[in-house]
Motif scaffolding. Structure first.
Motif, PDB file in Angstrom:
ATOM      1  N   ASP A 152       0.697  -1.326  -0.149  1.00  0.00           N
ATOM      2  CA  ASP A 152      -0.026  -0.172  -0.062  1.00  0.00           C
ATOM      3  C   ASP A 152       0.867   1.278   0.019  1.00  0.00           C
ATOM      4  N   LYS A 153       1.088   1.896  -1.234  1.00  0.00           N
ATOM      5  CA  LYS A 153       2.086   3.198  -1.167  1.00  0.00           C
ATOM      6  C   LYS A 153       1.468   4.272  -0.604  1.00  0.00           C
ATOM      7  N   LYS A 154       0.091   4.172  -0.374  1.00  0.00           N
ATOM      8  CA  LYS A 154      -0.457   5.416   0.261  1.00  0.00           C
ATOM      9  C   LYS A 154      -0.263   5.630   1.754  1.00  0.00           C
ATOM     10  N   ILE A 155       0.280   4.375   2.226  1.00  0.00           N
ATOM     11  CA  ILE A 155       0.919   4.484   3.531  1.00  0.00           C
ATOM     12  C   ILE A 155       2.092   5.579   3.661  1.00  0.00           C
ATOM     13  N   ALA A 156       3.030   5.223   2.841  1.00  0.00           N
ATOM     14  CA  ALA A 156       4.370   6.152   2.869  1.00  0.00           C
ATOM     15  C   ALA A 156       3.909   7.550   2.201  1.00  0.00           C
ATOM     16  N   GLU A 157       2.845   7.642   1.536  1.00  0.00           N
ATOM     17  CA  GLU A 157       2.633   8.990   0.867  1.00  0.00           C
ATOM     18  C   GLU A 157       1.600   9.752   1.807  1.00  0.00           C
ATOM     19  N   ASN A 160      13.578   9.552   7.005  1.00  0.00           N
ATOM     20  CA  ASN A 160      13.425   8.083   7.033  1.00  0.00           C
ATOM     21  C   ASN A 160      13.103   7.401   8.532  1.00  0.00           C
ATOM     22  N   LEU A 161      13.925   8.022   9.171  1.00  0.00           N
ATOM     23  CA  LEU A 161      13.949   7.450  10.702  1.00  0.00           C
ATOM     24  C   LEU A 161      12.638   8.002  11.429  1.00  0.00           C
ATOM     25  N   GLU A 162      12.295   9.329  11.155  1.00  0.00           N
ATOM     26  CA  GLU A 162      11.022   9.913  11.776  1.00  0.00           C
ATOM     27  C   GLU A 162       9.870   9.277  11.208  1.00  0.00           C
ATOM     28  N   ASP A 221       9.702   6.276  13.089  1.00  0.00           N
ATOM     29  CA  ASP A 221       9.395   6.391  14.479  1.00  0.00           C
ATOM     30  C   ASP A 221       7.991   6.999  14.760  1.00  0.00           C
ATOM     31  N   HIS A 222       7.497   7.676  13.661  1.00  0.00           N
ATOM     32  CA  HIS A 222       5.954   7.898  13.885  1.00  0.00           C
ATOM     33  C   HIS A 222       4.949   6.786  13.790  1.00  0.00           C
ATOM     34  N   TRP A 261       4.294  -0.663   9.767  1.00  0.00           N
ATOM     35  CA  TRP A 261       5.837  -0.217  10.343  1.00  0.00           C
ATOM     36  C   TRP A 261       6.630  -0.174   9.118  1.00  0.00           C
ATOM     37  N   LEU A 262       6.958  -1.519   8.438  1.00  0.00           N
ATOM     38  CA  LEU A 262       7.504  -1.478   7.408  1.00  0.00           C
ATOM     39  C   LEU A 262       7.296  -0.651   6.207  1.00  0.00           C
ATOM     40  N   ALA A 263       6.052  -0.493   5.939  1.00  0.00           N
ATOM     41  CA  ALA A 263       5.417   0.313   4.801  1.00  0.00           C
ATOM     42  C   ALA A 263       5.706   1.653   4.873  1.00  0.00           C
ATOM     43  N   HIS A 264       6.055   2.258   5.908  1.00  0.00           N
ATOM     44  CA  HIS A 264       6.422   3.448   6.210  1.00  0.00           C
ATOM     45  C   HIS A 264       7.801   4.055   5.612  1.00  0.00           C
ATOM     46  N   CYS A 265       8.294   3.000   5.176  1.00  0.00           N
ATOM     47  CA  CYS A 265       9.748   3.412   4.896  1.00  0.00           C
ATOM     48  C   CYS A 265      10.182   3.199   3.261  1.00  0.00           C
TER      49      CYS A 265
END
Length: 410
Positions: free
Chosen positions: A148-153, A162-164, A167-168, A208-212
């Protein structure tokens, strides 16, 4: 043949990487080294990064080894050169992430191997067929989140590094953690209940992984494979640190409560009923002990350090990220290792910025070493745990199989 790599891999067999002390995979740029250090050296030369690197310690004397190779790029590059790496054979105009790699369908290699095998001997028919547990629906849920690309967007993440971002995501999960007085103690647990808790946490870890952003550079099949490598150790380590934070400040080496989820906690007296997944009378005691011991060992060997360090959310995110990408890179190799290498450098830069700009702390090298020592302990215990599970499989302790056999490979 790639001129950057000697064909004499056999000469490097059983040798260590001259740069970081990990196992060498061949002779790269004239030096026996691992693929990660070879890729780092090539990127440094091709992208003309040498002038951009600055020593983290300020004295160009940073340690470069298995745990600290990602922390100072200048010292790592200098060691590459000192060990004899030369830029003469570096390939230029080479895509660091080739998209046209030929990849076999997942499972195709296993199918071909099965076709070549001779028929099973008569005595094999005496073995009771194992019950198949279908995890197809759960697998589909996880992969939907991972892709799901919307998570990172998410607009909330727009100005975060990236780290923030990670952490979010960790903060969002931990914001649901109940206080001790609001949690419920569990004294008995069935394997079904235990798996249900794992299932809920799998979805959290997938998110969590998808946020990266670097995770999104992987192919969908690689994302899922990485998830399977890291989810279980991520879950245990995160829960242990949360338990030390909640219950173990005074006696970190003897934490008597474990925050199994955001709602429930258990004690060392927990009884785990695994009779549904085994026919062996002694295996219940053996495997029940395995589930408890993997957590107990984490407490015993990391609890004191975690209680002393009291890692911030950002530092815990850094440790979880380093743990995940190091394990994934080592297990999956190829493109995953290449991206893991860049990701870890990015994380080191982000943490450097956090210490200097947010915490106003320039002298953090010693603390970083202690954080990474905890990560290394978790990695070592993970290897020991996998060996134990493999032993259980050899002796056929389990009477069930998952529809995705390597779902619990981590």
């Amino acid at each position: 043949m790639n001129p950057s790599t000697s064909s004499a891999d056999s000469e490097a067999k059983n040798e260590i990487c001259k740069v970081c002390d990990l196992v060498a995979h061949g002779v790269h740029f004239g030096v026996s080294s691992c693929r990660a250090c070879a890729a780092f050296f090539r990127r440094t030369i091709v992208m003309s990064r040498t002038k951009k690197y600055k020593c983290r310690g300020g004295h160009s004397k940073c340690e470069v080894n298995t745990s600290d190779r990602y922390q100072c790029r200048l010292c790592r590059y200098n060691k590459c050169v000192t060990m004899g790496m030369t830029a003469e054979n570096v390939q230029w105009n080479r895509d660091p992430f080739p998209e046209n790699r030929k990849r076999k369908e997942h499972g195709s290699e296993k199918e071909e191997e099965m076709k070549k095998r001779p028929p099973s001997p008569p005595h094999a028919l005496l073995t009771k067929p194992k019950r198949i547990v279908d995890v197809t629906m759960l697998s589909a849920k996880i992969q939907k989140i991972l892709n799901d690309k919307k998570i990172a967007e998410n607009p909330k993440l727009k100005n975060l590094n990236n780290l923030e971002r990670l952490d979010h995501a960790l903060r969002e999960w931990r914001s649901k953690q109940k206080k001790e007085e609001d949690m419920e103690m569990i004294s008995k647990l069935t394997i079904h209940e235990m798996f249900q808790m794992c299932e809920d946490q799998m979805l959290v870890i997938a998110t969590w992984l998808a946020h990266c952003p670097f995770f999104q550079k992987l192919e969908p099949t690689e994302r899922y494979r990485m998830f399977k490598v890291v989810w279980n150790v991520w879950r245990r380590f995160e829960r242990v640190e949360m338990s030390v934070q909640m219950f173990g400040r005074r006696t970190p080496g003897r934490v008597m409560k474990f925050a199994m989820s955001e709602k429930f906690y258990v004690t060392p007296k927990l009884s785990i009923d695994i009779s549904k997944i085994t026919n062996w009378p002694l295996s219940a005691q053996f495997m029940g002990g395995l589930f408890r011991d993997s957590v107990r060992k984490l407490f015993e060997q990391t609890g004191v350090q975690l209680a002393y360090l009291e890692p911030s959310s950002m530092e815990m995110t850094y440790m979880l990220s380093q743990l995940s990408w190091q394990l994934a890179g080592q297990a999956l190799q190829g493109k995953v290792m290449e991206i893991a290498e860049i990701q870890q450098e990015e994380l080191a830069d982000n943490l450097h910025h956090h210490y200097l700009q947010i915490k106003r702390r320039s002298n953090y090298a010693g603390r970083l070493v202690k954080l990474m020592s905890v990560v290394n302990i978790v990695k070592r215990l993970q290897i020991e745990r996998k060996i134990t599970i493999e032993l259980a499989n050899v002796f056929d302790f389990f009477n069930v199989e998952l529809s995705d056999p390597d779902f619990f490979e981590g």
